[in-house]
Design an enzyme around this catalytic site. Structure first.
Site: not given
Ligand code: GLN
Length: 541
Positions: A512, A18, A510, A192, A386, A190, A382-383
């Site tokens: 990132e 990649g 996210h 390769l 939360q 070899k 995200c999670f």
């Molecule tokens: N499980 C959580 C949700 O569905 C967070 C998802 C995650 O972290 N990408 O909202």
């Protein structure tokens, strides 16, 4: 008419095909050619969204909401582009299309077969993606290893494309591992050779060989590879192990791959420009100091699960001349009591990683509590965001047993709950809140200071959201909601931060996925800056 470079792999998977594909594209884009990249994954999942990170690594989310292979992340970062989900072609997608067409009667009267119907569909998809991208050159990476049954239809399709597009408009690049024997230090060619034999057996003679090797290959080894693989010796290149993946395009360029491809594809000669790329690498590899980052999650044994987060930290680190050193914290172990959260004493900041489901979640909550009580710089993604909301509800608002309904559907205080439109779904694949969504940034907040603007687009992948009913209660206790979804009538929290904390931030999206080497994401820059301040304050080393 676009030209095509096809990249196949031999001997082993996970040898950095990649990155090499991204590097080839980079080499051409450094010459101002319009290039695009495609990743082909021979598995039968329609997309990567339903796969376990241990099987697959990170699911990379595209702007248009595709749940794709992590190589698309490399492509976006190396080329600084946004790709659509169509740039990831899977067997699942191709077969689904062929079978749907068959049911629709598009093949009426015909026997639908692997060749020509499946291979035609593969060729059609490759061409259509490259043409729609308005690219002059499409670099197409075939996932897996030559010899896999699943990959055969794709290899057959690219074999046909050579015939149809012609020799001058197609190049076959074969990337294969050359292992070095421990005791003698001798590179062995070899495996390769055998992988090239396998390719030729199905009618593909590679034009370029890139040997993935611990060290540089000497001329005699290259000559041997050339002889046995039927490739000119000047078309044999080495991609040795280096300090950073971002150096690979420069190494291949120095070896002459760029000029070779330009001549081979009969493109006009142009001088490549790597000015800013070189600058980035020099910042990245010459840090003035370091910061220690605690990464808390469930899949800490496979680093690929959080690839974009690691890269986002590298980008932000390069900007600040700080080397991000990672300390992995398995929150399942914290949960089981095998690991104490005082491990955080060693680090300068903590990231609670994205995730799904119950396992390790209470461990994450404990880590968050520890960080909050010490005002340690914190980012919840995200999670992770939360669960920071859950922790705050329990320990600051005093709502005992507060939870996300993902973990406890019967909680008396569902501070995080399923988004309304998620309630009536009858299928899993591709149904989350996905991709770019507009986020309104609240003025006067830390988020506003970091972004310097009031409207941003960020990538999403979730089903649950902060429960609107609790927003005022949280705000009275010092939680500031500094970002909201801008495209819905109700309030969906996108960012929180804590009042009077240097950096305690959670993002529903996210960040990132939008970080780039030369454009690090402001949230990660903010985190590392705060971490460095924290480190200077409590320098224990
Ligand atoms: N499980 C959580 C949700 O569905 C967070 C998802 C995650 O972290 N990408 O909202």
């Amino acid at each position: 008419m676009p030209k095509y470079i096809f990249v196949t792999g031999g001997v082993l998977s996970s040898i950095g095909k990649g990155v090499i594909t991204a590097s080839i594209a980079k080499i051409l884009s450094a010459r101002q050619y319009r290039v695009t990249t495609i990743k082909i994954d021979p598995y039968f999942n329609v997309d990567a969204g339903t796969m376990n990170p241990y099987q697959h690594g990170e699911v990379f989310v595209t702007a248009d909401g595709g749940e794709t292979d992590l190589d698309l992340g490399h492509y976006e970062r190396f080329l600084d582009v946004e790709l659509s989900k169509d740039h990831n072609i899977t067997s699942g997608k191709v077969y689904l299309k062929v079978i749907t067409d068959e049911r629709l009667g598009k093949y009426l009267g015909e026997t639908v077969q692997l060749i020509p119907h499946v291979t035609d569909e593969i060729k059609r998809e490759i061409r259509s993606v490259v043409e729609r991208s308005n690219a002059e050159i499409g670099v197409v990476e075939i996932g897996g290893t030559v010899g896999d049954y699943e990959g055969l239809p794709f290899l057959e399709a690219i074999r046909q494309m050579r015939l149809e597009e012609g020799f001058d408009d197609t190049v076959f690049v074969h990337v294969a591992l050359v292992p070095v024997i421990e005791t003698t230090g001798e590179p062995k060619t070899k495996p390769l050779q055998h992988s090239v034999v396998e390719l030729r057996r199905i009618g593909i003679q590679p034009d370029v060989i890139i040997a993935r090797c611990r060290t540089w290959l000497d001329e005699s080894t290259k000559t041997k590879i050339a002889l046995f693989t039927n490739v000119p010796v000047k078309a044999v290149f080495t991609a040795p192990y280096v300090d950073t993946i971002y150096r690979i395009p420069l190494i291949l360029e120095e070896e002459g791959l760029g000029d070779y491809l330009v001549r081979r594809l009969k493109l006009e000669f142009r001088r490549p420009d790597y000015t800013s790329w070189n600058e980035f690498i020099s910042f990245l590899t010459n840090p003035a100091d370091e910061v220690l980052i605690g990464l808390c999650g469930k899949y800490v044994k496979l680093r690929d699960s959080y690839l974009s987060i690691i890269e986002a930290l590298n980008h932000a680190g390069a900007k600040l001349r700080l080397k991000p050193n990672l300390v992995w914290i398995d929150t399942e172990k914290v949960e089981r009591g095998e690991l104490d959260e005082t491990i955080l004493d060693q680090v300068d900041c903590v990231i609670v990683l994205p995730g799904f489901g119950t396992r390790g979640a209470e461990g994450k909550v404990r880590v968050i509590k520890w960080a909050r009580e010490r005002k340690m710089p914190f980012l919840g993604i995200c999670f992770g965001m939360q669960l920071a909301v859950v922790e705050f509800a329990r320990n600051v608002l005093g709502l005992r047993d507060a939870n996300t309904t993902e973990i406890n559907p019967n909680t008396p205080h569902p501070v995080v709950d399923l988004a309304p439109e998620q309630r009536s779904l009858d299928r899993f694949g591709g149904t989350m809140i996905l991709g770019n969504k507009p986020v309104r940034i609240v003025e006067g907040t830390l988020a506003h200071k970091l972004y310097g603007t009031t409207m941003v687009y960020e990538r999403h992948r979730h089903r649950y959201i902060v429960n609107e009913r609790y927003i005022e209660m949280f705000e009275r206790a010092g939680m500031i909601f500094s970002g909201y979804r801008a495209d819905v009538p109700h309030r969906i929290v996108e960012i929180f931060e804590l009042r009077d904390y240097p950096f305690f931030v959670g993002t529903q999206f996210h960040p990132e996925f939008r970080s780039r080497p030369l454009r690090p994401h402001p949230i990660f820059v903010g985190l590392l800056k705060a971490a460095y301040e924290y480190r200077k304050l409590y320098r224990r080393r």
